[in-house]
Design an enzyme around this catalytic site. Structure first.
Site, short mmCIF file in Angstrom:
data_model
loop_
_atom_site.label_atom_id
_atom_site.label_comp_id
_atom_site.label_asym_id
_atom_site.label_seq_id
_atom_site.Cartn_x
_atom_site.Cartn_y
_atom_site.Cartn_z
N TYR A 136 0.80 -1.23 0.00
CA TYR A 136 0.00 0.00 0.00
C TYR A 136 0.83 1.28 0.00
O TYR A 136 0.27 2.38 -0.02
CB TYR A 136 -0.97 -0.02 1.20
CG TYR A 136 -1.93 -1.18 1.15
CD1 TYR A 136 -2.81 -1.32 0.08
CD2 TYR A 136 -1.94 -2.16 2.13
CE1 TYR A 136 -3.69 -2.40 0.01
CE2 TYR A 136 -2.81 -3.24 2.08
CZ TYR A 136 -3.68 -3.36 1.00
OH TYR A 136 -4.55 -4.42 0.92
N HIS A 185 -8.35 2.29 -5.67
CA HIS A 185 -7.57 1.37 -4.84
C HIS A 185 -6.10 1.68 -5.01
O HIS A 185 -5.65 1.94 -6.15
CB HIS A 185 -7.83 -0.09 -5.23
CG HIS A 185 -9.25 -0.48 -5.04
ND1 HIS A 185 -9.76 -0.77 -3.80
CD2 HIS A 185 -10.28 -0.55 -5.91
CE1 HIS A 185 -11.05 -1.03 -3.92
NE2 HIS A 185 -11.40 -0.90 -5.19
N ARG A 214 -10.13 -10.62 -3.88
CA ARG A 214 -10.07 -9.15 -4.03
C ARG A 214 -10.44 -8.70 -5.44
O ARG A 214 -10.54 -7.51 -5.73
CB ARG A 214 -8.65 -8.63 -3.75
CG ARG A 214 -8.24 -8.79 -2.31
CD ARG A 214 -6.90 -8.13 -2.06
NE ARG A 214 -6.28 -8.68 -0.89
CZ ARG A 214 -6.54 -8.29 0.36
NH1 ARG A 214 -7.37 -7.31 0.61
NH2 ARG A 214 -5.94 -8.88 1.38
#
Ligand code: DQA
Length: 146
Positions: A22, A99, A110
């Site tokens: 991330y 995202h 996902r």
């Protein structure tokens, strides 16, 4: 023009949370960058992060006839929440889904989004830039110049 920026579950942990996936930017850094972009784009942003589905749903309802667009990273609710999808559909506010990671090249669970079918579009995989691209895409949809 007012845009609601929503961050779902676990996104308060950005910067600490799995930075290899991330990135190292915190949520505050992302929001601050979006605030700068918003000035250039001539739009006004409100921000909310919650780990609670119902809080996000209430915020979406409260946006009805108040906000002109929604930029949302639902986090894991992307893959589970019919209720958030129904909330966005019920207020009928143009919504862009973003995202940080490319959800389509991750685990199979996902790769499905309950939000995508009722969103204008989805931007996935550009790290913190996904939010910036998403904001531009949303504003371009709301205020087309070509
Ligand atoms: C995420 C992807 C989701 O699968 C995950 O649960 C998140 C973050 C992203 O931004 O890449 O919390 O939405």
């Amino acid at each position: 023009m007012k845009i609601l920026v929503l961050h779902g579950a676990n996104l308060n942990m950005l910067g600490l949370r799995e930075p290899n996936i991330y990135g190292s930017n915190t949520l505050k850094e992302i929001n601050d960058r979006l605030t700068q972009d918003a000035i250039e784009l001539g739009v006004s942003l409100s921000f909310l992060q919650s780990n609670h589905e119902g809080v996000l749903i209430d915020a979406i309802h409260a946006a009805f006839q108040v906000q002109q667009g929604i930029l949302i990273n639902p986090g894991a609710f992307t893959h589970t929440s019919v209720a958030i999808r129904d909330a966005i559909a019920s207020v009928n506010i143009p919504t862009v889904e973003v995202h940080l990671s490319n959800i389509h090249k991750r685990e199979e669970f996902r790769q499905h989004s309950f939000i995508a079918p009722i969103a204008i579009g989805q931007i996935s995989g550009f790290g913190a830039e996904s939010y910036r691209l998403g904001l531009r895409a949303l504003v371009a949809h709301l205020k087309p110049i070509i």
